[in-house]
Every structure is written in structure tokens, then in C-alpha cells.
Design a protein around this motif. Structure first.
Motif, PDB file in Angstrom:
ATOM      1  N   ALA A 178       0.889  -1.350  -0.046  1.00 53.14           N
ATOM      2  CA  ALA A 178      -0.201   0.128  -0.061  1.00 53.14           C
ATOM      3  C   ALA A 178       0.841   1.104   0.163  1.00 53.14           C
ATOM      4  O   ALA A 178       1.893   1.228   0.608  1.00 53.14           O
ATOM      5  N   THR A 179       0.605   2.125  -0.770  1.00 56.03           N
ATOM      6  CA  THR A 179       1.235   3.531  -0.851  1.00 56.03           C
ATOM      7  C   THR A 179       0.751   4.610   0.245  1.00 56.03           C
ATOM      8  O   THR A 179      -0.510   4.705   0.321  1.00 56.03           O
ATOM      9  N   LEU A 180       1.695   5.012   1.227  1.00 60.05           N
ATOM     10  CA  LEU A 180       1.313   5.810   2.280  1.00 60.05           C
ATOM     11  C   LEU A 180       1.304   7.120   1.665  1.00 60.05           C
ATOM     12  O   LEU A 180       2.108   7.478   0.930  1.00 60.05           O
ATOM     13  N   GLN A 181       0.860   8.161   2.540  1.00 58.98           N
ATOM     14  CA  GLN A 181       1.107   9.687   2.073  1.00 58.98           C
ATOM     15  C   GLN A 181       2.286   9.949   2.578  1.00 58.98           C
ATOM     16  O   GLN A 181       3.058   9.226   3.423  1.00 58.98           O
ATOM     17  N   ASP A 182       3.016  10.952   1.632  1.00 57.16           N
ATOM     18  CA  ASP A 182       4.278  11.268   1.768  1.00 57.16           C
ATOM     19  C   ASP A 182       4.772  11.698   3.227  1.00 57.16           C
ATOM     20  O   ASP A 182       5.952  11.392   3.670  1.00 57.16           O
ATOM     21  N   TRP A 183       3.901  12.397   3.979  1.00 57.86           N
ATOM     22  CA  TRP A 183       4.098  12.734   5.444  1.00 57.86           C
ATOM     23  C   TRP A 183       4.184  11.563   6.286  1.00 57.86           C
ATOM     24  O   TRP A 183       4.954  11.760   7.328  1.00 57.86           O
ATOM     25  N   GLN A 184       3.650  10.163   6.026  1.00 56.80           N
ATOM     26  CA  GLN A 184       3.594   9.470   7.022  1.00 56.80           C
ATOM     27  C   GLN A 184       4.814   8.528   7.033  1.00 56.80           C
ATOM     28  O   GLN A 184       5.130   8.352   8.269  1.00 56.80           O
ATOM     29  N   SER A 185       5.449   8.599   5.928  1.00 55.75           N
ATOM     30  CA  SER A 185       6.884   7.732   5.930  1.00 55.75           C
ATOM     31  C   SER A 185       7.858   8.478   6.622  1.00 55.75           C
ATOM     32  O   SER A 185       8.486   7.896   7.518  1.00 55.75           O
ATOM     33  N   ALA A 186       7.816   9.877   6.554  1.00 54.19           N
ATOM     34  CA  ALA A 186       8.719  10.589   7.517  1.00 54.19           C
ATOM     35  C   ALA A 186       8.184  10.612   8.850  1.00 54.19           C
ATOM     36  O   ALA A 186       9.165  10.741   9.992  1.00 54.19           O
ATOM     37  N   PHE A 187       7.170  10.646   9.198  1.00 55.74           N
ATOM     38  CA  PHE A 187       6.768  10.625  10.522  1.00 55.74           C
ATOM     39  C   PHE A 187       6.959   9.282  11.311  1.00 55.74           C
ATOM     40  O   PHE A 187       7.670   9.517  12.302  1.00 55.74           O
ATOM     41  N   LEU A 188       6.844   8.139  10.417  1.00 55.77           N
ATOM     42  CA  LEU A 188       7.340   6.868  11.076  1.00 55.77           C
ATOM     43  C   LEU A 188       8.625   6.695  11.318  1.00 55.77           C
ATOM     44  O   LEU A 188       9.147   6.243  12.309  1.00 55.77           O
TER      45      LEU A 188
ATOM     46  N   GLY B  82       3.660  18.844   8.741  1.00 51.87           N
ATOM     47  CA  GLY B  82       2.517  19.721   8.332  1.00 51.87           C
ATOM     48  C   GLY B  82       1.161  19.093   8.364  1.00 51.87           C
ATOM     49  O   GLY B  82       0.147  19.666   8.001  1.00 51.87           O
ATOM     50  N   VAL B  83       0.912  18.227   9.776  1.00 50.90           N
ATOM     51  CA  VAL B  83      -0.398  18.058   9.960  1.00 50.90           C
ATOM     52  C   VAL B  83      -0.567  18.183  11.454  1.00 50.90           C
ATOM     53  O   VAL B  83       0.159  18.391  12.270  1.00 50.90           O
ATOM     54  N   SER B  84      -1.887  18.145  11.901  1.00 54.38           N
ATOM     55  CA  SER B  84      -2.285  18.186  13.391  1.00 54.38           C
ATOM     56  C   SER B  84      -1.914  16.715  14.082  1.00 54.38           C
ATOM     57  O   SER B  84      -1.938  15.972  13.130  1.00 54.38           O
ATOM     58  N   SER B  85      -1.939  16.838  15.355  1.00 56.84           N
ATOM     59  CA  SER B  85      -1.607  15.640  15.944  1.00 56.84           C
ATOM     60  C   SER B  85      -2.724  14.699  15.866  1.00 56.84           C
ATOM     61  O   SER B  85      -2.900  13.440  15.959  1.00 56.84           O
ATOM     62  N   GLU B  86      -4.229  15.426  16.064  1.00 55.54           N
ATOM     63  CA  GLU B  86      -5.395  14.499  15.940  1.00 55.54           C
ATOM     64  C   GLU B  86      -5.365  13.973  14.427  1.00 55.54           C
ATOM     65  O   GLU B  86      -5.769  12.965  14.412  1.00 55.54           O
ATOM     66  N   HIS B  87      -5.079  14.754  13.425  1.00 55.99           N
ATOM     67  CA  HIS B  87      -5.137  14.084  11.987  1.00 55.99           C
ATOM     68  C   HIS B  87      -4.285  13.080  12.122  1.00 55.99           C
ATOM     69  O   HIS B  87      -4.553  11.899  11.223  1.00 55.99           O
ATOM     70  N   ALA B  88      -2.841  13.217  12.362  1.00 59.72           N
ATOM     71  CA  ALA B  88      -2.004  12.070  12.502  1.00 59.72           C
ATOM     72  C   ALA B  88      -2.503  10.954  13.199  1.00 59.72           C
ATOM     73  O   ALA B  88      -2.385   9.766  12.629  1.00 59.72           O
ATOM     74  N   SER B  89      -3.253  10.949  14.177  1.00 60.98           N
ATOM     75  CA  SER B  89      -3.726   9.897  15.328  1.00 60.98           C
ATOM     76  C   SER B  89      -4.912   9.064  14.383  1.00 60.98           C
ATOM     77  O   SER B  89      -4.888   8.051  14.204  1.00 60.98           O
TER      78      SER B  89
ATOM     79  N   ARG C 135      -6.336   4.383  11.034  1.00 61.47           N
ATOM     80  CA  ARG C 135      -7.031   3.553  10.050  1.00 61.47           C
ATOM     81  C   ARG C 135      -6.067   2.961   9.369  1.00 61.47           C
ATOM     82  O   ARG C 135      -6.213   1.760   8.702  1.00 61.47           O
ATOM     83  N   SER C 136      -4.626   3.271   8.947  1.00 64.33           N
ATOM     84  CA  SER C 136      -3.887   2.710   8.160  1.00 64.33           C
ATOM     85  C   SER C 136      -3.171   1.530   8.777  1.00 64.33           C
ATOM     86  O   SER C 136      -2.673   0.692   8.339  1.00 64.33           O
ATOM     87  N   HIS C 137      -2.541   1.834  10.047  1.00 63.17           N
ATOM     88  CA  HIS C 137      -1.864   0.913  10.821  1.00 63.17           C
ATOM     89  C   HIS C 137      -2.436   0.234  12.170  1.00 63.17           C
ATOM     90  O   HIS C 137      -2.004  -0.559  12.534  1.00 63.17           O
ATOM     91  N   GLY C 138      -3.672   0.732  12.202  1.00 64.89           N
ATOM     92  CA  GLY C 138      -4.391   0.116  13.298  1.00 64.89           C
ATOM     93  C   GLY C 138      -3.870   0.548  14.852  1.00 64.89           C
ATOM     94  O   GLY C 138      -4.256  -0.140  15.800  1.00 64.89           O
ATOM     95  N   MET C 139      -2.980   1.671  14.845  1.00 66.17           N
ATOM     96  CA  MET C 139      -2.390   1.863  16.063  1.00 66.17           C
ATOM     97  C   MET C 139      -2.278   3.485  16.083  1.00 66.17           C
ATOM     98  O   MET C 139      -2.070   4.054  15.002  1.00 66.17           O
ATOM     99  N   SER C 140      -2.231   4.192  17.220  1.00 70.46           N
ATOM    100  CA  SER C 140      -1.986   5.433  17.323  1.00 70.46           C
ATOM    101  C   SER C 140      -0.418   5.799  17.142  1.00 70.46           C
ATOM    102  O   SER C 140       0.168   4.727  17.395  1.00 70.46           O
ATOM    103  N   PRO C 141      -0.072   6.905  17.089  1.00 70.01           N
ATOM    104  CA  PRO C 141       1.468   7.022  16.938  1.00 70.01           C
ATOM    105  C   PRO C 141       2.076   6.848  18.233  1.00 70.01           C
ATOM    106  O   PRO C 141       3.232   6.089  18.031  1.00 70.01           O
TER     107      PRO C 141
END
Length: 239
Positions: A125-135, A153-160, A165-171
Motif C-alpha cells: 500500500a502507498t502511504l501519504q508522503d508525510w506518513q513515511s517521514a513521521f514513522l 505539516g499535519v495536526s496531531s489529531e489528524h495524524a492519530s 486507520r492505516s496501521h491500526g495503532m495511534s502514533p
């Protein structure tokens, strides 16, 4: 006659109804799962994986994952993996012939290695660009979640919401799982537990021990002895 190693050569089938969900869970033994019918999404630190008929998942020991089943449910056959085949990381494959693969799971587990070798890597699955850097920051840094989100470039609520949804876990849970997985892989080596804790991002050895025990039910010292016993047995078998 039962195998003295505890390995079961025959697969066992599980069925899941439409719309079912399995919350995040883990298994103490490495195992393979072959999708026979239906569809589901498996979520973990490795990201979301679309599981359709012919998908073969190789789970390492203690791999944490959850499952969301589609509108037709799913039928899956599972097989415990012997130590010489067990993977150290999740692998998602596509088998060449579903009927033949199912027969291996049910009757010919001695052909499992050949089946794995003949299978191709499943699409990732292709992740959003910001997700890879976040991880990457989650795994290798100690910055607070809010700061990592701000850098992305996202809010912590949006990241959570997105990672749930994508990984089944909070950050925060993802960070703990990433560090735990790295520590488990290092236990096969000879580094001290203090050094493993530092390399894996834990505050100290006590923090490492608490986290690993919560995930596996065993402290790192006992897990290391188990790993060494398996390695010694495999070496002896090769002589």
C-alpha cells in the motif's frame, strides 16, 4: 505421532463473517496465513495489506496486527511455521496457484519452502508522503508526537486518525511497537540488554524489560535463551 518440536504439519482453517474485525493481537509462534476466499485488510506497523484470495502472509513471532473483514467475510487457512522457515519480519506474498497452495497447507507442509520461493511479493500500500517521514521520526527520535506532526505539516489529531486507520495503532503505540520489534531482533545477537535498550530507543533496561514482557509475556533474558536454544538446535541439525 506428534512432532517433538511442537510443530504442526497440517493447517487449520478459520472463517470470518462479513464486517467482522479482530482488534490488535499477537501470536507467540510464527505462522503463515493463506487467504482462500473473501477479503480483509490487515493493519500493523508494516502498514495496511489488502488480503484477497491467494495472499500469503508470513508472520514472525509476536507480530502485532489487526484485521478488518469485507462484506463477504473471509476464509483463511493457517499453518505454524517451523523455525527454519520462520521470518524475522512480516512478508506478504501472492501464490502462483491457489488450489496447489491450499493443498500444501492442508497436507504437504514439507513443500512450504518451495511454495514461498515460487510466490511473488504482494503489492504494498502507498502511504501519504508525510506518513513515511513521521514513522521514521517515531522510530529513530524522541521528539513529542505533537512536534513530529507539526514537522509533517499535519495536526496531531489528524495524524492519530490517519495511523489508526492505516496501521491500526495511534502514533504513541506505533512508537512503542517499532522499538519493541527492533529490540526483539537484536536479542538474537550478543549485545548486552543495556545496549539493546539504548539502540532501540528505550529509556533504560527496565523500560525495555517492561515493554517486552507486556508484548510477549516473557522478559528479554528468557526470550534470548529461547532464541539461543533454537539457534543451537538448528546448527546441530546441519552437522
Amino acid at each position: 505421532m506428534p512432532d517433538p518440536s511442537g510443530y504442526e504439519a497440517c493447517g487449520y482453517e478459520t472463517r470470518h463473517d462479513a464486517g467482522d474485525a479482530l482488534h490488535m493481537h499477537r501470536h507467540g509462534q510464527a505462522y503463515a496465513a493463506l487467504v482462500l476466499e473473501g477479503h480483509y485488510i490487515e493493519t500493523s506497523v508494516d502498514g495496511p495489506i489488502e488480503c484477497a484470495p491467494g495472499t500469503l502472509l508470513l508472520h514472525p513471532r509476536y507480530h502485532a496486527h489487526g484485521n478488518r473483514f469485507g462484506r463477504h467475510g473471509a476464509r483463511v487457512v493457517n499453518l505454524l511455521l517451523p523455525d527454519d522457515i520462520a521470518s524475522t519480519a512480516l512478508r506478504a506474498l501472492q501464490v502462483p496457484q491457489l488450489a496447489e497452495a491450499a493443498a500444501v497447507f492442508r497436507h504437504g507442509a514439507h513443500d512450504l519452502r518451495a511454495l514461498i520461493d515460487a510466490s511473488q511479493a504482494a503489492p504494498i500500500a502507498t502511504l501519504q508522503d508525510w506518513q513515511s517521514a513521521f514513522l521514521d521520526e517515531l522510530q529513530h527520535g524522541d521528539a513529542p508526537i505533537q512536534r513530529i506532526a507539526r514537522h509533517a505539516g499535519v495536526s496531531s489529531e489528524h495524524a492519530s486518525r490517519t495511523f489508526l486507520r492505516s496501521h491500526g495503532m495511534s502514533p504513541q503505540v506505533l512508537r512503542r511497537e517499532l522499538r519493541c520489534r527492533q529490540a526483539l531482533s537484536l536479542l538474537a545477537g550478543s549485545e548486552s540488554l543495556v545496549d539493546i535498550a539504548a539502540r532501540s530507543g528505550f529509556a533504560d533496561q527496565s523500560h525495555l524489560t517492561r515493554t517486552v514482557r507486556a508484548a510477549t509475556g516473557l522478559p528479554p533474558s528468557r526470550l534470548r535463551r529461547q532464541i539461543n536454544c533454537v539457534q543451537d538446535r538448528d546448527v546441530a541439525a546441519m552437522r
